[in-house]
Motif scaffolding. Structure first.
Motif, mmCIF file in Angstrom:
data_model
loop_
_atom_site.group_PDB
_atom_site.id
_atom_site.type_symbol
_atom_site.label_atom_id
_atom_site.label_comp_id
_atom_site.label_asym_id
_atom_site.label_seq_id
_atom_site.Cartn_x
_atom_site.Cartn_y
_atom_site.Cartn_z
ATOM 1 N N GLU A 484 0.827 -1.209 0.000
ATOM 2 C CA GLU A 484 0.000 0.000 0.000
ATOM 3 C C GLU A 484 0.863 1.262 0.000
ATOM 4 O O GLU A 484 0.538 2.251 -0.661
ATOM 5 C CB GLU A 484 -0.933 -0.002 1.212
ATOM 6 C CG GLU A 484 -1.990 -1.082 1.169
ATOM 7 C CD GLU A 484 -2.929 -1.031 2.367
ATOM 8 O OE1 GLU A 484 -2.923 0.014 3.075
ATOM 9 O OE2 GLU A 484 -3.654 -2.009 2.597
ATOM 10 N N LEU A 485 1.952 1.233 0.754
ATOM 11 C CA LEU A 485 2.862 2.377 0.759
ATOM 12 C C LEU A 485 3.467 2.590 -0.623
ATOM 13 O O LEU A 485 3.617 3.727 -1.083
ATOM 14 C CB LEU A 485 3.981 2.178 1.784
ATOM 15 C CG LEU A 485 3.595 2.053 3.260
ATOM 16 C CD1 LEU A 485 4.843 1.968 4.125
ATOM 17 C CD2 LEU A 485 2.740 3.238 3.706
ATOM 18 N N ARG A 486 3.815 1.501 -1.293
ATOM 19 C CA ARG A 486 4.403 1.611 -2.634
ATOM 20 C C ARG A 486 3.391 2.202 -3.619
ATOM 21 O O ARG A 486 3.729 3.043 -4.462
ATOM 22 C CB ARG A 486 4.890 0.240 -3.106
ATOM 23 C CG ARG A 486 6.097 -0.262 -2.321
ATOM 24 C CD ARG A 486 6.486 -1.675 -2.727
ATOM 25 N NE ARG A 486 7.156 -1.734 -4.033
ATOM 26 C CZ ARG A 486 8.477 -1.618 -4.207
ATOM 27 N NH1 ARG A 486 9.280 -1.442 -3.163
ATOM 28 N NH2 ARG A 486 9.004 -1.688 -5.415
ATOM 29 N N ALA A 487 2.152 1.786 -3.519
ATOM 30 C CA ALA A 487 1.121 2.340 -4.406
ATOM 31 C C ALA A 487 0.922 3.829 -4.142
ATOM 32 O O ALA A 487 0.731 4.627 -5.074
ATOM 33 C CB ALA A 487 -0.192 1.579 -4.202
ATOM 34 N N ALA A 488 1.001 4.220 -2.866
ATOM 35 C CA ALA A 488 0.855 5.638 -2.511
ATOM 36 C C ALA A 488 2.019 6.465 -3.049
ATOM 37 O O ALA A 488 1.840 7.612 -3.476
ATOM 38 C CB ALA A 488 0.748 5.792 -0.997
ATOM 39 N N SER A 489 3.230 5.889 -3.048
ATOM 40 C CA SER A 489 4.377 6.611 -3.615
ATOM 41 C C SER A 489 4.171 6.854 -5.101
ATOM 42 O O SER A 489 4.488 7.939 -5.622
ATOM 43 C CB SER A 489 5.674 5.825 -3.374
ATOM 44 O OG SER A 489 6.175 6.054 -2.082
ATOM 45 N N LEU A 490 3.656 5.870 -5.814
ATOM 46 C CA LEU A 490 3.400 6.054 -7.246
ATOM 47 C C LEU A 490 2.375 7.159 -7.479
ATOM 48 O O LEU A 490 2.510 7.963 -8.409
ATOM 49 C CB LEU A 490 2.918 4.748 -7.868
ATOM 50 C CG LEU A 490 3.950 3.614 -7.977
ATOM 51 C CD1 LEU A 490 3.288 2.366 -8.549
ATOM 52 C CD2 LEU A 490 5.123 4.032 -8.860
ATOM 53 N N ARG A 491 1.347 7.223 -6.637
ATOM 54 C CA ARG A 491 0.344 8.278 -6.789
ATOM 55 C C ARG A 491 0.972 9.650 -6.533
ATOM 56 O O ARG A 491 0.680 10.620 -7.245
ATOM 57 C CB ARG A 491 -0.823 8.041 -5.832
ATOM 58 C CG ARG A 491 -1.708 6.855 -6.206
ATOM 59 C CD ARG A 491 -3.021 6.886 -5.441
ATOM 60 N NE ARG A 491 -2.824 6.761 -3.997
ATOM 61 C CZ ARG A 491 -2.737 5.604 -3.344
ATOM 62 N NH1 ARG A 491 -2.835 4.451 -4.025
ATOM 63 N NH2 ARG A 491 -2.579 5.576 -2.037
ATOM 64 N N LYS A 492 1.823 9.736 -5.539
ATOM 65 C CA LYS A 492 2.504 10.998 -5.244
ATOM 66 C C LYS A 492 3.373 11.424 -6.434
ATOM 67 O O LYS A 492 3.430 12.606 -6.795
ATOM 68 C CB LYS A 492 3.345 10.838 -3.985
ATOM 69 C CG LYS A 492 4.295 11.978 -3.688
ATOM 70 C CD LYS A 492 3.591 13.290 -3.414
ATOM 71 C CE LYS A 492 2.864 13.290 -2.089
ATOM 72 N NZ LYS A 492 2.313 14.634 -1.776
ATOM 73 N N ALA A 493 4.044 10.471 -7.059
ATOM 74 C CA ALA A 493 4.924 10.779 -8.180
ATOM 75 C C ALA A 493 4.156 11.338 -9.377
ATOM 76 O O ALA A 493 4.732 12.063 -10.201
ATOM 77 C CB ALA A 493 5.709 9.539 -8.590
#
Length: 515
Positions: A484-493
């Protein structure tokens, strides 16, 4: 429109400023109306193309102030060691070559030449040494570029040559500072005069005489900024801006703020002190068309601080991220306990704190390992790695292009307390990495939403930071849903795509929506 990006220097261990210029160059390449150039003002002893080629600058975009004075272009050396030896003209002995240089001793003389080389045994510069002292250094591209002269180990003079071997300029130095510059009629600057309102250079023996660094810069910049629509962007203002202000005229001038712009420790006394790198431009913001920062938070802080000192409407602060990403994408497979960081190996990055943090976290998570990408001064860091007995799980990876490399790591970690933006953090979230860093302005808080795509640990001091980072690393890797953290990083990017950042530049340069 020509856009001149002014920087002081560039080197092997390039900083975030140089990488910011690389990103900007790629963005400007997508704006047909922009013709962009990158100007370097410090004297750089190694052929400039060694560094600019490595970062992907086109040579015709690179303008070195010491090339301009002699009418030269940026290009590599073509002189081989054998070519140089054929010119010596006296009996000599050649010592066995080592990777960086070849020593040549003149027979029966205390004089020897040290031929410094770059890739492929190409001559970069030649030091003339008498006894144990360097007395002169010749620098080359396709021909002799310039010669430095030394007295008692101190630089006293430099002579710059045109392509056809004529003297274009001489500079004299005191305590390594430019004292005086003589411009000859062989230089393209000779017919240039400082613009109205400034003292014109005097002549002596037919040469133009320029006093100090600022007047020399003014002459070069007055020639460079010659078209009405030229725009000037200053990446490092210290020791540069005073050479630009007097000749900027009606051209637009922007100053980029790459780091913390003030000293927060002074706020306790009710006194605001600017970072000395920006003091000149902040004390006269009316002479700058705008400041450019990378994050929302720094835009907010700087606007508020300037508003306390300056009349409304006398300054402008735009937000344009210094970097961008293509299409954010995460690696489908990653190693949970593999940590990564990337930065110059410099004190201000606090990599020693990070090493101690990882060593401490490993007591709980023995599978942890850390790869450190970047170059700089390795010795202090190696000493900390040895002290903490971390040699088996911490590796120095050197300088590498990070794109496509970070995805298989589980977590990006940082102990830096002074990221104006955090280009390597942006590259990390673009490949889906969660981030553990310190809860400090500006880049950390722009890239990390604590609890969403990583953790921001409390910042106190070196010892406290190491302990806090260790706890955050353990927490993220044991308690948090990493996918979930990795998916959130992609959204931030997604907030930092090339199209979005390029549009901000177009708005600034050509008008449009507020930045």
């Amino acid at each position: 429109m020509r856009v001149f990006n002014i920087n002081k220097a560039i080197g092997l261990a390039s900083s975030g400023v140089e990488y910011a210029q690389v990103y900007r160059r790629e963005l400007f390449a997508g704006i047909p109306a922009v013709d962009d150039y990158y100007v370097f003002t410090d004297y750089i002893p190694t052929n400039l193309s060694v560094f600019t080629d490595r970062l992907g600058f086109r040579r015709d975009q690179v303008l070195w102030i010491y090339d301009l004075v002699a009418g030269r272009t940026t290009r590599p050396s073509t002189l081989t060691v054998d070519d140089y030896l054929a010119r010596v003209g006296q009996p000599h002995e050649v010592a066995p070559a080592i990777p960086e240089y070849t020593d040549v001793a003149l027979t029966g003389s205390p004089v020897r030449y040290r031929i410094r080389t770059v890739i492929g045994a190409i001559v970069d510069r030649v030091e003339t040494i008498v006894g144990d002292r360097i007395v002169r250094i010749e620098h080359y591209d396709e021909t002799l570029h310039d010669i430095e002269y030394f007295h008692d180990g101190r630089l006293v003079r430099r002579v710059f040559y045109t392509d056809d071997g004529r003297v274009a300029a001489e500079q004299f130095y005191r305590n390594d500072e430019i004292l005086r510059t003589l411009i000859t009629s062989a230089s393209p600057l000779y017919t240039q005069r400082l613009r109205a309102g400034r003292e014109r250079p005097v002549t002596f023996g037919g040469d133009l005489v320029l006093e100090g660094r600022a007047q020399f810069f003014q002459l070069v910049f007055a020639q460079l900024f010659s078209r009405p629509d030229d725009v000037v962007i200053v990446d490092r203002a210290l020791d540069v801006i005073d050479g630009i202000y007097p000749v900027i005229g009606a051209h637009r001038l922007y100053s980029i703020v790459h780091a913390e712009h003030f000293d927060p420790r002074q706020l306790e006394d009710g006194v605001l002190l600017w970072n000395n790198h920006y003091e000149f431009v902040f004390t006269r913001p009316d002479l700058v068309d705008g400041f450019i920062v990378s994050t929302h938070r720094q835009q907010e802080v700087l606007e508020a601080q300037l508003a306390e000192r300056m009349p409304e409407g006398s300054f402008s602060v735009a937000r344009i991220p210094v970097g961008f990403v293509a299409a954010p994408a995460s690696s489908p497979e990653y190693e949970r306990f593999a940590l990564v960081t990337a930065s110059r190996l410099a004190d201000e990055k606090h990599l020693d704190v990070l090493v101690r943090a990882v060593a401490a976290a490993r007591a709980t998570l023995p599978e942890l390992r850390l790869d450190i990408y970047g170059e700089g001064n390795r010795e202090p860091l190696l000493a900390v790695i040895e002290e903490t007995k971390s040699q088996e799980f911490i590796r120095l990876m050197g300088h590498q292009k990070l794109e496509g490399l970070l995805g298989p790591y589980g977590l990006y970690v940082s102990a830096s307390t002074s990221e104006g933006f955090g280009l390597s953090m942006l590259e990390a979230i673009a490949e889906g990495l969660p981030i553990v860093g310190l809860d400090v302005d500006y880049g950390n808080r722009e890239m990390v939403e604590s609890g969403v795509n990583g953790r921001l640990a409390p910042h106190t001091n070196a010892e406290g930071d190491a302990a806090a980072l260790a706890d955050a690393i353990v927490e993220v890797l044991t308690d948090a849903p990493l996918d979930e953290l990795r998916a959130a990083s992609l959204r931030k990017a997604e907030e930092f795509t090339a199209a979005q950042v390029r549009q901000l530049w177009e708005d600034l340069l050509f008008g449009g929506a507020p930045c």
